[in-house]
Motif scaffolding. Structure first.
Motif, PDB file in Angstrom:
ATOM      1  N   ALA A 191       0.820  -1.218   0.000  1.00 46.65           N
ATOM      2  CA  ALA A 191       0.000   0.000   0.000  1.00 46.65           C
ATOM      3  C   ALA A 191       0.856   1.271   0.000  1.00 46.65           C
ATOM      4  N   ASP A 192       1.823   1.339   0.894  1.00 47.37           N
ATOM      5  CA  ASP A 192       2.635   2.560   0.984  1.00 47.37           C
ATOM      6  C   ASP A 192       3.451   2.804  -0.270  1.00 47.37           C
ATOM      7  N   ARG A 193       4.037   1.756  -0.788  1.00 49.60           N
ATOM      8  CA  ARG A 193       4.862   1.942  -1.993  1.00 49.60           C
ATOM      9  C   ARG A 193       4.002   2.289  -3.193  1.00 49.60           C
ATOM     10  N   LEU A 194       2.823   1.661  -3.305  1.00 51.01           N
ATOM     11  CA  LEU A 194       1.925   1.988  -4.408  1.00 51.01           C
ATOM     12  C   LEU A 194       1.483   3.446  -4.322  1.00 51.01           C
ATOM     13  N   LEU A 195       1.340   3.925  -3.095  1.00 50.46           N
ATOM     14  CA  LEU A 195       0.942   5.310  -2.881  1.00 50.46           C
ATOM     15  C   LEU A 195       2.111   6.269  -3.148  1.00 50.46           C
ATOM     16  N   ASP A 196       3.233   6.018  -2.509  1.00 55.81           N
ATOM     17  CA  ASP A 196       4.370   6.941  -2.592  1.00 55.81           C
ATOM     18  C   ASP A 196       4.939   7.032  -4.004  1.00 55.81           C
ATOM     19  N   ASP A 197       5.004   5.917  -4.697  1.00 56.77           N
ATOM     20  CA  ASP A 197       5.649   5.924  -6.010  1.00 56.77           C
ATOM     21  C   ASP A 197       4.791   6.577  -7.089  1.00 56.77           C
ATOM     22  N   LEU A 198       3.543   6.899  -6.769  1.00 56.26           N
ATOM     23  CA  LEU A 198       2.718   7.644  -7.733  1.00 56.26           C
ATOM     24  C   LEU A 198       3.353   8.991  -8.053  1.00 56.26           C
ATOM     25  N   GLU A 199       4.024   9.553  -7.025  1.00 56.98           N
ATOM     26  CA  GLU A 199       4.660  10.865  -7.162  1.00 56.98           C
ATOM     27  C   GLU A 199       5.488  11.007  -8.434  1.00 56.98           C
ATOM     28  N   ASN A 200       6.280   9.983  -8.714  1.00 55.44           N
ATOM     29  CA  ASN A 200       7.258  10.100  -9.798  1.00 55.44           C
ATOM     30  C   ASN A 200       6.699   9.731 -11.171  1.00 55.44           C
ATOM     31  N   LEU A 201       5.412   9.413 -11.224  1.00 55.55           N
ATOM     32  CA  LEU A 201       4.853   8.972 -12.496  1.00 55.55           C
ATOM     33  C   LEU A 201       4.263  10.136 -13.271  1.00 55.55           C
ATOM     34  N   ASP A 202       4.407  10.061 -14.592  1.00 54.87           N
ATOM     35  CA  ASP A 202       3.842  11.077 -15.465  1.00 54.87           C
ATOM     36  C   ASP A 202       2.425  10.628 -15.847  1.00 54.87           C
ATOM     37  N   TRP A 203       1.532  10.708 -14.851  1.00 57.12           N
ATOM     38  CA  TRP A 203       0.141  10.318 -15.040  1.00 57.12           C
ATOM     39  C   TRP A 203      -0.727  11.525 -14.719  1.00 57.12           C
ATOM     40  N   SER A 204      -1.972  11.509 -15.182  1.00 56.20           N
ATOM     41  CA  SER A 204      -2.873  12.628 -14.880  1.00 56.20           C
ATOM     42  C   SER A 204      -3.201  12.612 -13.386  1.00 56.20           C
ATOM     43  N   ASP A 205      -3.460  13.813 -12.853  1.00 56.68           N
ATOM     44  CA  ASP A 205      -3.822  13.915 -11.438  1.00 56.68           C
ATOM     45  C   ASP A 205      -5.105  13.165 -11.148  1.00 56.68           C
ATOM     46  N   ALA A 206      -5.997  13.125 -12.135  1.00 68.01           N
ATOM     47  CA  ALA A 206      -7.274  12.443 -11.924  1.00 68.01           C
ATOM     48  C   ALA A 206      -7.033  10.974 -11.581  1.00 68.01           C
ATOM     49  N   ILE A 207      -6.184  10.313 -12.354  1.00 66.47           N
ATOM     50  CA  ILE A 207      -5.936   8.892 -12.116  1.00 66.47           C
ATOM     51  C   ILE A 207      -5.163   8.701 -10.810  1.00 66.47           C
ATOM     52  N   LYS A 208      -4.193   9.566 -10.576  1.00 61.94           N
ATOM     53  CA  LYS A 208      -3.449   9.449  -9.321  1.00 61.94           C
ATOM     54  C   LYS A 208      -4.391   9.596  -8.135  1.00 61.94           C
ATOM     55  N   THR A 209      -5.312  10.552  -8.220  1.00 63.08           N
ATOM     56  CA  THR A 209      -6.264  10.762  -7.124  1.00 63.08           C
ATOM     57  C   THR A 209      -7.124   9.526  -6.915  1.00 63.08           C
ATOM     58  N   MET A 210      -7.555   8.911  -8.025  1.00 64.23           N
ATOM     59  CA  MET A 210      -8.386   7.720  -7.889  1.00 64.23           C
ATOM     60  C   MET A 210      -7.614   6.601  -7.195  1.00 64.23           C
ATOM     61  N   GLN A 211      -6.345   6.450  -7.544  1.00 67.33           N
ATOM     62  CA  GLN A 211      -5.558   5.408  -6.886  1.00 67.33           C
ATOM     63  C   GLN A 211      -5.340   5.750  -5.406  1.00 67.33           C
ATOM     64  N   ARG A 212      -5.072   7.021  -5.138  1.00 63.93           N
ATOM     65  CA  ARG A 212      -4.879   7.426  -3.736  1.00 63.93           C
ATOM     66  C   ARG A 212      -6.148   7.177  -2.925  1.00 63.93           C
ATOM     67  N   ASN A 213      -7.305   7.535  -3.510  1.00 68.34           N
ATOM     68  CA  ASN A 213      -8.573   7.292  -2.810  1.00 68.34           C
ATOM     69  C   ASN A 213      -8.782   5.817  -2.555  1.00 68.34           C
ATOM     70  N   TRP A 214      -8.432   5.012  -3.532  1.00 69.75           N
ATOM     71  CA  TRP A 214      -8.668   3.580  -3.398  1.00 69.75           C
ATOM     72  C   TRP A 214      -7.787   2.994  -2.293  1.00 69.75           C
ATOM     73  N   ILE A 215      -6.550   3.437  -2.257  1.00 72.19           N
ATOM     74  CA  ILE A 215      -5.636   2.968  -1.212  1.00 72.19           C
ATOM     75  C   ILE A 215      -6.089   3.522   0.142  1.00 72.19           C
ATOM     76  N   GLY A 216      -6.526   4.782   0.145  1.00 70.00           N
ATOM     77  CA  GLY A 216      -7.192   5.357   1.321  1.00 70.00           C
ATOM     78  C   GLY A 216      -6.400   5.316   2.601  1.00 70.00           C
ATOM     79  N   LYS A 217      -5.192   5.869   2.565  1.00 67.95           N
ATOM     80  CA  LYS A 217      -4.348   5.844   3.760  1.00 67.95           C
ATOM     81  C   LYS A 217      -4.763   6.943   4.739  1.00 67.95           C
ATOM     82  N   SER A 218      -4.913   6.599   6.012  1.00 67.33           N
ATOM     83  CA  SER A 218      -5.000   7.689   6.988  1.00 67.33           C
ATOM     84  C   SER A 218      -4.179   7.389   8.231  1.00 67.33           C
TER      85      SER A 218
END
Length: 930
Positions: free
Chosen positions: A268-295
RNA sequence: GCGCCGGUGGCGGAAUUGGCAGACGCGCAGGGUUUAGGUCCCUGUGUCCAUUAGGAUGUGUGGGUUCAAGUCCCACCCGGCGCACCA
């Protein structure tokens, strides 16, 4: 037959386009034009291109459906093809191919209906789709094409499964490691068991159970989503927000079952943290972050009766404001703590008329169980009931009542909360309903007239926290919890482990057998592939929510049992009868493209390193629809990271740059009953639409069978040709945007090709019709400005504007009375070639070239020609354009000012008035404020 | 409710850092070629006023900053997508 009209015999029309297209498609295939060389192995060659920088361009591969393509499908495929062609011409070794995601339900449904084996149906669908894509002129390296259903492919899917089965996640080093290292660590004592027991005292069965519980692919008895209509269990990702199946919209029931799981939560943490370095749209990154849902927060332990109940909170700083506690109705401790009678002085509204807590709780639990997920989501009126016990707040020893309510979910955190109405809107609402205490522990601003205050402010009513900011109070309270042993720092995730087994036939068999002890054993990799048996019995089973899933492989009776020698002599084993989900094959297909024939390895190391290298590594451009935001893209990233940890791939991430193309929409028409009617039969007259003389209403939606608004590529070939279809799809708008299909507009794209053709070729004779004279200075300048703009647009996937620039250039060429100069003609063909490769090849050949235009150099602008000798500058008065002047480029502001003032129009406006301010922007504009 | 993206002619859409709004295409209108239709070619085409010259107005709404706003700021409206009792 020569028709009576006088259309020239070599006009570019659909029939000429078709003959040119078929000619070149054949030639490309014969010549292997799109073959990209590998550094070694079966696809290595002596081509110099291996020394060029590499580029790996990829589409999300399609499911080969029986209905074939409509014009909406290939939008992204054309986009990647244009980009890949452009990059080939600018000096890259480009890998671009296409595969087929061919396991899945439709083929199995088809088999049930027809008795035909899914493999036959799948293969004919793939052949059909290959033909359709070939006809579009896509430059794919077909040697690299795979289908997930190929035995040589799914053999390696099974191999990757074994990698996961034979690995565990080392939380300390935050990476996957071979399971043998865990076994070693336990037996030599360098790692102790979680329950503190000694490894040596365990039985061999207990050791196996222990090791099995650590695997990344593991069997688990857990509540799963059971869909009787589909006859299979489904992953959370395959369930709609309404709690139904994504496919088919069937009801889904949660039931505990023993199933295969993938430990994606470890990542979970690596899937979340490594999104930073990807050249992906914010929309998709947000969807993945929401799905992982870390708090981040804390777990706090509250003594309740003689038990302890842990709650999760993101606001440990508000502990002094906790005035009651709420458990989810499904909380396992409820039955153990609920007393037989209401405590003295229990307010009547807490009892709700029930004689004792036990009946009250039972009634409430039943009520909750009846609610669907949708009810629970939509009806946010708070309900709940008193449990008849009190909990002790650790920090101030206050006794607070314990409730159960369905606003607390068992699936998140610990399934229990401390309620702080002063700082939480939901708790405030519940507190008002049951008349519970409200204590503010964060001071709201003086202007605050709301209820719960969730913002920042100084702590109040909180003893040793008073005066601290929310952040400081959080850390101080966490420290207190930690030192006193009343709680600890805790992070929770919404992400759950991935349910990996399906009760389907048409999927990859698990490379797993069971011995007498019933424990799973991974098949030796030398025994791969585990092939799917042929089935005869396709009859549907009628299942309901109380049925058990029946894996179809159970019907292949001989197959289910196997004699194997796993080191202790030949013994009988039972096979795993479930199959893998469709996502398994799509998790790693990009890697097999690299080295499709390798039968020693899923991909050779040097080949993988060659194609997957780069800034952060991975596929350089991955184009596909947004619907895979959390399913395929998350699973694939997870597998890739496991393979990385185990040393099988060299990049951290699979897809460096992700681009989501839009969808082609089309008008759809409904009759008075709301039924869709065939869109191609609708007649428009004076803004009204009729079908068989019946009035119909128009709407727009995704093109497809259900809206009866499909347009097929074949219709477009008949009427215009493949190049026109390609050009039109690229011209409609930006690639990432949805756009409505309009067949009547397609002709504009054909006209462009037609005019280009006419500017270079005599329509009567078919001979080249260009001049060897030099282009005029103006034309050459326009040419180089166009080159500059087109390069920029191509690089950024802005094909629509690239086409507009080329059209402008061609319009100018059309205007010159002489034959088109060769330098202009050749450049025009090169600029167009990524977009319309067939006609470009034909013209390139006519221009005298014997080698394909595919590897010609893309034109580069001569920057010295980009500067204009004179420029037109608008003159504004008070910000409004009143006149324009032409000045030599590079003129000083003073010169420009002088010329502007002499302009008769400007002169007449400002004469007799005072200029209060002058703005002169070099080469841009002049503005006089009067 | 929260978050993200978007709103420009009859339609699809263009407009680097604020600097000529509407590139390019469709459609439409007029003309040419053609026996005719279609094809093809040329011209025009945001809106309003004006025969013309020209003028006014104009990027969802209302304010603001600026010499200058589609672009920046504030408030709001509409559409699409995502999340949604996540403690």
């Amino acid at each position: 037959m020569v028709s009576a009209n006088s259309v020239p015999s070599n006009r570019y029309d659909a029939s000429l386009a078709n003959s040119i297209e078929l000619k070149w498609q054949k030639r490309w295939e014969e010549d292997g034009t799109y073959h990209a060389p590998n550094p070694s192995g079966s696809l290595a060659s002596d081509s110099e291109r291996i020394n060029l920088p590499k580029l790996f361009v990829m589409d999300m591969f399609p499911y080969p459906s029986g209905t074939g393509l409509h014009v909406g499908h290939p939008l992204g495929f054309i986009g990647t093809d244009v980009y890949a062609r452009y990059k080939r011409m600018t000096g890259y070794n480009v890998l671009h191919t296409m595969g087929y995601d061919a396991f899945g339900l439709p083929a199995e449904e088809h088999a049930r209906q027809t008795g035909q084996h899914p493999r036959d149906n799948t293969n004919s669908n793939i052949e059909n789709m290959r033909g359709q894509l070939r006809r579009l002129g896509l430059g794919h390296d077909l040697r690299r094409s795979i289908a997930t259903t190929d035995i040589d492919y799914y053999r390696w899917t099974q191999w990757i499964f074994l990698q996961l089965f034979n690995a565990w996640y080392d939380d300390e080093n935050k990476c996957a490691r071979p399971i043998s290292e865990l076994e070693d660590a336990f037996s030599n004592g360098s790692r102790i068991l979680e329950n503190g027991a000694s490894w040596n005292t365990l039985t061999s069965q207990e050791r196996k159970d222990c090791i099995n519980s650590y695997r990344l692919a593991f069997l688990d008895e857990a509540p799963v989503n059971w869909c009787p209509a589909l006859g299979t269990v489904l992953a959370n990702e395959e369930i709609t927000p309404e709690g139904r199946s994504e496919r088919g919209n069937h009801p889904v029931y949660r039931r505990p079952m023993k199933q295969w799981m993938m430990r994606i939560t470890a990542y979970a943490d690596r899937l979340l943290d490594d999104l930073e370095n990807l050249d992906w749209s914010d929309a998709i990154k947000t969807m993945q972050r929401n799905w992982i849902g870390k708090s981040n927060g804390a777990e706090i332990v509250f003594p309740v009766a003689d038990k302890e109940i842990a709650v999760f909170t993101t606001r440990p700083d508000t502990l002094f404001g906790a005035t009651y506690m709420v458990l989810a109705p499904e909380h396992p401790l409820i039955e153990e703590i609920v007393p037989s009678s209401w405590p003295d002085a229990t307010p009547d509204e807490w009892k709700q008329g029930f004689p004792n807590p036990q009946t009250a709780i039972k009634a409430y639990q039943q009520l909750t169980a009846q609610k669907t997920d949708l009810d629970r989501q939509e009806n946010k009126e708070k309900t709940g009931i008193f449990l008849g016990v009190y909990a002790k707040v650790p920090v101030n020893d206050k006794q607070i009542p314990v409730f159960i309510s369905d606003y607390v979910l068992m699936g998140y955190g610990t399934g229990a909360i401390m309620a702080v109405p002063g700082q939480d809107e939901r708790d405030w609402e519940f507190a008002e309903l049951f008349n519970l205490d409200i204590v503010r522990t964060v001071e709201p601003p003086t202007s605050w007239d709301g209820k719960a205050f969730t913002g920042n402010g100084p702590a109040i009513n909180s003893d040793f926290l008073n005066g601290l900011s929310v952040d400081d109070a959080k850390s101080k309270m966490t420290e207190w919890l930690d030192t006193t042993g009343n709680g600890k720092i805790k992070t929770t995730y919404k992400l759950r482990d991935w349910l990996f087994s399906r009760q389907r036939y048409w999927g990859e068999p698990f490379p797993i057998v069971y011995g007498e002890d019933g424990l799973p054993i991974g098949v030796d990799e030398r025994q791969l592939p585990v092939e799917l048996p042929d089935l005869i019995d396709w009859a549907p089973r009628s299942l309901n929510e109380n049925s058990d899933p029946e894996p179809p492989l159970g019907r292949a009776s001989d197959w289910g049992t196997i004699e194997l020698d796993l080191g202790d002599g030949l013994q009988s084993y039972k096979r795993e009868l479930n199959t893998m989900p469709q996502w398994a094959g799509s998790c790693w297909y990009y890697l097999r493209y690299l080295d499709p024939d390798n039968n020693q390895n899923f991909v050779a190391k040097d080949i993988e390193e060659y194609w997957m290298s780069g800034d952060a590594g991975g596929v350089d451009l991955y184009v596909g629809g947004v619907e895979h935001a959390v399913l395929h893209l998350l699973y694939s990233r997870f597998w890739h990271k496991v393979l990385y940890d185990l040393g099988h791939v060299s990049s951290l991430e699979p897809f460096q740059r992700l681009y989501n193309q839009g969808y082609i929409q089309a008008a759809a028409y409904q009759d008075a009953r709301g039924m869709y009617v065939e869109a191609s039969e609708v007649i428009e007259k004076d803004g009204a639409f009729t079908h068989n003389d019946e009035q119909v209403t128009r709407s727009f939606g995704k093109m497809g069978k259900s809206l009866k608004n499909s347009v097929t590529p074949d219709e477009m070939y008949d009427e215009f040709g493949a190049d026109t279809l390609r050009l039109y799809e690229m011209f409609m708008g930006p690639l990432d945007q949805d756009r409505p299909w309009e067949t009547k507009s397609v002709v504009g794209s054909q006209r462009l090709i037609q005019r280009v053709w006419r500017n270079l070729v005599d329509e009567e004779s078919g001979n080249l019709n260009i001049s060897d004279l030099e282009a005029s200075k103006e034309l050459r300048q326009l040419l180089h400005r166009t080159i500059q703009a087109v390069n920029d647009d191509m690089e950024n996937l802005r094909f629509n504007t690239a086409i507009a620039r080329i059209t402008e250039l061609n319009n100018e060429i059309t205007k010159i009375p002489e034959d088109t100069p060769r330098e202009v003609a050749e450049t025009l063909v090169l600029l167009l070639s990524p977009l319309v490769p067939h006609i470009a090849e034909e013209l390139w050949e006519k221009l005298g070239y014997e080698t394909s235009v595919v590897y010609a150099s893309f034109p580069q602008a001569d920057t010295s020609l980009l500067l204009e000798e004179s420029i037109e500058i608008p003159i504004q008065i008070n910000g409004k354009v009143k006149s324009k002047i032409t000045v030599p480029s590079g003129s000083t502001a003073e010169t420009v000012r002088e010329i502007a003032l002499q302009d008769p129009k400007i002169n007449s406006i400002i004469s007799g008035k005072t200029i209060r301010k002058e703005i002169i922007i070099d080469g841009k504009l002049v503005n006089f404020v009067i």
